[in-house]
Design a protein around this motif. Structure first.
Motif, PDB file in Angstrom:
ATOM      1  N   ILE A 325     -63.288 -10.009 -28.126  1.00  0.00           N
ATOM      2  CA  ILE A 325     -62.066 -10.199 -28.912  1.00  0.00           C
ATOM      3  C   ILE A 325     -62.256  -9.789 -30.379  1.00  0.00           C
ATOM      4  N   HIS A 330     -62.600  -6.717 -35.839  1.00  0.00           N
ATOM      5  CA  HIS A 330     -61.642  -7.818 -35.845  1.00  0.00           C
ATOM      6  C   HIS A 330     -62.297  -9.164 -36.134  1.00  0.00           C
ATOM      7  N   ARG A 362     -56.416  -7.856 -39.741  1.00  0.00           N
ATOM      8  CA  ARG A 362     -56.802  -7.168 -38.504  1.00  0.00           C
ATOM      9  C   ARG A 362     -56.828  -8.147 -37.320  1.00  0.00           C
ATOM     10  N   ARG A 366     -54.524  -8.124 -33.777  1.00  0.00           N
ATOM     11  CA  ARG A 366     -55.066  -8.266 -32.421  1.00  0.00           C
ATOM     12  C   ARG A 366     -54.364  -9.428 -31.703  1.00  0.00           C
ATOM     13  N   THR A 369     -51.043  -9.101 -29.627  1.00  0.00           N
ATOM     14  CA  THR A 369     -51.072  -8.590 -28.248  1.00  0.00           C
ATOM     15  C   THR A 369     -51.397  -9.690 -27.241  1.00  0.00           C
TER      16      THR A 369
END
Length: 757
Positions: A325, A330, A362, A366, A369
């Motif tokens: 992740i 990120h 950032r 992520r 989504t």
């Protein structure tokens, strides 16, 4: 010709199993959030929640929870399976985590899955790379049963295919859901918690040693030296399992470590479990989120997902979920248990507001989504595809199914020089379970009754099965033993009452039906030597078996004193049982249904004939009528009393599992009713029960295997139990012998009718 594509089936009703709030754990939060996301994204979708319950009665579940499953109560899993099956749900979505289901490695959940016919989707919250034997067995059971398996990280897919041999097409990656929160300045939230003026490093979750909090406490010395306003906030109650084992000793050790390192004023433990919305506020008030977890194999972290979802700058150890992740800039990864590396990474972020804010932005991108509605939409699409691809029910078999001739081949396949083995894996004998007298007694009955075998074959196998029975007799205990290991060592000195009663029945059958005189002589002597054990039997079924054996003896030796005594005593006891258990809607000898039910009325009918007592025959006919009604499906087919029914006082039978023994017992009981009354309807009833073997059953599946005398072990909600054990094979063959005799009697009755006409 290429079949036309199916149209996608609308998903309108699903069942959901997992922990649920107010139970305090990450999985409860996940399942609750999943439910809410489904409800909000699909307002017309009915979702029945079944909550796993580790402390029955403790939680005040909300109305969204349809039912709770006490973790260690196997009967509750079965009851829930029935509830799901009867609810009209189209699919089941299971949240799986080790430790929340009962049994070894949580195996009770497999029992539930085996009792439903719905397509199953399983979300795996833990995937072990080095499972023990029980953990592997349970995971492989889940993989066999699930139409789709959801993992939250691609590494989970890799482990499932490499370690467990899962099919890649079965696995889907759907990231952990996150809340939809606006990206916001931490200064807006800090005043709520009194954090103004502090640079907050935050960790959230149930407190336990695997969280690595020690690593961050060690790092705080350097962090505070560089940033005196830095403060480490640890939010979460101690894990309930840890509290049960040692109370708050672990939390106290962490506090003592902070004191020892001189950072106690910069480390705060917030000891409570927060609700969803408050947790998000805590996260949005933090400057940096730290996950110093110590387990490299951790596949899922809900707290990490939430932190990314609200746009936190994250510093983490490189466990599986974090590696995926936080990839591509990120987040920041540092080595396990490396306090110095944590300190360097956090100091650098606190040194530069612009770098920290860029990392947060950032992470937030992520997280967009991974919103809960995305998870819900993907899951419902998967369920729709599962429903669309589910096999359609085959056409029902024709009403006129040809009867089978008794076939000894499968019995011989399961037998050796010692006797008949108990179990098989598919059609191959399973030697691990050895032998039992129950099956060898049944085999003895079959070899006595079956026609058209060469005399040399009859002699060989009658001798083997009789020798087993003879060797099973323990003269010191005056009982037959039952179970024998494959190495021919007995497992016990005394077998069950049922096995002793059934053995007497088999011996009586040989006396009456054996083809060779020498076998009849042996059986008569054996009965006279052992049958007095019957007088000590207390189980109604064991007594019924002994009664059936006594009837066979009286057919050959009228007035046999011990046989007469067995029939007179037990028929009186069964009349008393019936009088005590009877209710207006319950015409039965016991307050429960169990196995081999039809043997009880059969014993009364045959005893009535042998003793010349019409009252016993009438009782047998009345109770057989009643049990036949219980064994009839709404479509009028024979439905064997399901094994889940056993032991439920004054309750109607349940549908599964259905076993061949019940159909055989019913065929033979109906044959007894016809012989006693001459009423041809009992031939029809026997035929109905026999056709259950041939496919006239709830699943339209034949239990007979092709041209080898085999019989599958039963009907489950998911189809055939494809093993072919001794009991099932013998049930089919003995039923075939009985139905062959009845069909000849039907022809005789029809011929007599034509002659009279």
């Amino acid at each position: 010709m290429t079949p036309a594509p199916r149209s996608e089936i609308a998903v309108t009703h699903i069942a959901l199993i997992g922990n649920f709030l107010p139970r305090k754990c990450g999985l409860a939060t996940f399942t609750t959030d999943t439910y809410n996301a489904l409800s909000e994204s699909f307002p017309d979708l009915r979702v029945d929640v079944y909550a796993m319950d580790d402390h029955p009665g403790r939680y005040a579940y909300p109305p969204q929870v349809t039912g709770a499953i006490p973790q260690d109560d196997l009967a509750a899993y079965l009851a829930t399976a029935r509830a799901i099956e009867n609810s009209g749900a189209q699919a089941l979505w299971l949240q799986h985590e080790y430790g929340i289901f009962g049994g070894a490695a949580g195996e009770h959940i497999l029992t539930l899955l085996d009792r439903i016919t719905l397509p199953v989707i399983v979300t795996l919250h833990t995937i072990l790379e080095k499972p023990n034997a029980d953990e592997r067995r349970v995971m492989e059971g889940l993989l066999r049963r699930a139409a789709r398996v959801v993992v939250m990280a691609d590494r989970g897919r890799e482990i499932l295919t490499r370690v467990y041999g899962a099919a890649n097409r079965q696995i889907l990656t759907i990231p952990h859901g996150v809340p939809d929160r606006t990206f916001a300045d931490t200064a807006l939230f800090k005043p709520r918690f009194g954090w103004q003026g502090k640079q907050v490093i935050f960790t959230f979750g149930l407190l336990a040693p695997n969280k690595g909090i020690e690593t961050m406490i060690e790092a705080m010395l350097a962090i505070v030296a560089a940033h005196p306003k830095a403060h480490y906030m640890v939010l979460g109650a101690t894990h309930p399992n840890l509290v049960a084992h040692e109370g708050e000793a672990y939390r106290d050790r962490l506090k003592a470590l902070a004191v020892d390192r001189g950072v106690a004023d910069h480390v705060t433990f917030i000891d409570f479990f927060v609700e969803h919305e408050e947790l998000i506020d805590f996260l949005q008030a933090a400057d940096i989120y730290a996950t110093p977890y110590v387990n490299p194999a951790q596949i899922t972290s809900g707290t990490l997902s939430y932190a990314v979802g609200v746009g936190k700058a994250v510093v983490s150890t490189p466990y599986v979920h974090a590696t995926e992740i936080l990839a591509d800039g990120h987040g920041i990864l540092v080595d396990f248990a490396d306090s110095a590396a944590f300190a360097r990474a956090i100091i650098a972020l606190l040194d530069s507001d612009s770098e920290r804010e860029a990392l947060s932005a950032r992470a937030y991108a992520r997280g967009r989504t991974m919103l809960w509605p995305c998870l819900a939409t993907k899951a419902v699409a998967v369920i729709a595809s599962m429903l669309d691809q589910a096999p359609r029910r085959l056409a029902k078999p024709p009403a006129a199914l040809p009867l089978l001739k008794a076939d000894f081949a499968a019995v011989e396949r399961m037998s050796d020089a010692t006797g008949m083995l108990q179990h098989a894996i598919y059609s191959v004998p399973d030697r691990r379970h050895g032998y039992c007298i129950d099956d060898n007694a049944r085999a003895l009955m079959l070899i006595a009754k079956i026609d058209d075998l060469p005399e040399v074959t009859v002699d060989k196998w009658m001798t083997i099965y009789a020798a087993f029975v003879q060797h099973a007799w323990n003269p010191h205990a005056r009982r037959f033993r039952n179970f024998m290991r494959f190495d021919r060592e007995w497992c016990e000195d005394v077998g069950s009452e049922d096995s002793n009663g059934r053995t007497l029945w088999a011996i009586g059958t040989v006396v009456r039906h054996a083809k060779l005189h020498k076998h009849r002589d042996w059986a008569m002597a054996m009965f006279d030597y052992t049958a007095s054990l019957a007088l000590d039997l207390g189980s109604p079924r064991a007594q019924a078996f002994a009664m059936l054996g006594a009837c066979e003896i009286l057919a050959c030796v009228p007035g046999h004193a011990l046989a007469m005594k067995i029939l007179e005593r037990f028929s009186a006891e069964h009349l008393a049982l019936l009088a005590e258990a009877r209710r207006p809607e319950w015409e039965w000898f016991e307050i429960v249904l169990a196995y081999d039910n039809a043997r009880l009325p059969e014993a009364m009918i045959r005893a009535g004939v042998a003793l010349g007592r019409a009252d016993l025959v009438d009782t047998g006919i009345a109770t057989l009528d009643w049990i036949m009604a219980q064994q009839t499906s709404p479509e009028g087919r024979f439905r064997a009393v399901g094994t889940e029914s056993f032991g439920r006082a004054y309750e109607a039978p349940l549908q599964f599992d259905q076993q061949p023994l019940e159909a055989q017992a019913t065929v033979e009981a109906c044959a007894a009713a016809f012989e006693a009354t001459g009423d041809a309807r009992w031939i029809d009833e026997a035929m109905r029960a026999y056709r259950w073997f041939l496919g006239a059953n709830d699943l339209d599946l034949a239990l007979t295997s092709s041209n080898d005398g085999g019989c599958f072990d039963g009907l489950t909600p998911n189809g055939l139990n494809r093993n072919q054990g001794a009991e099932s094979i013998l049930a089919l063959q003995l039923a075939s012998c009985a139905i062959s005799t009845l069909s000849k009697r039907r022809e005789s009755v029809a011929g007599d009718s034509r002659a009279v006409a």
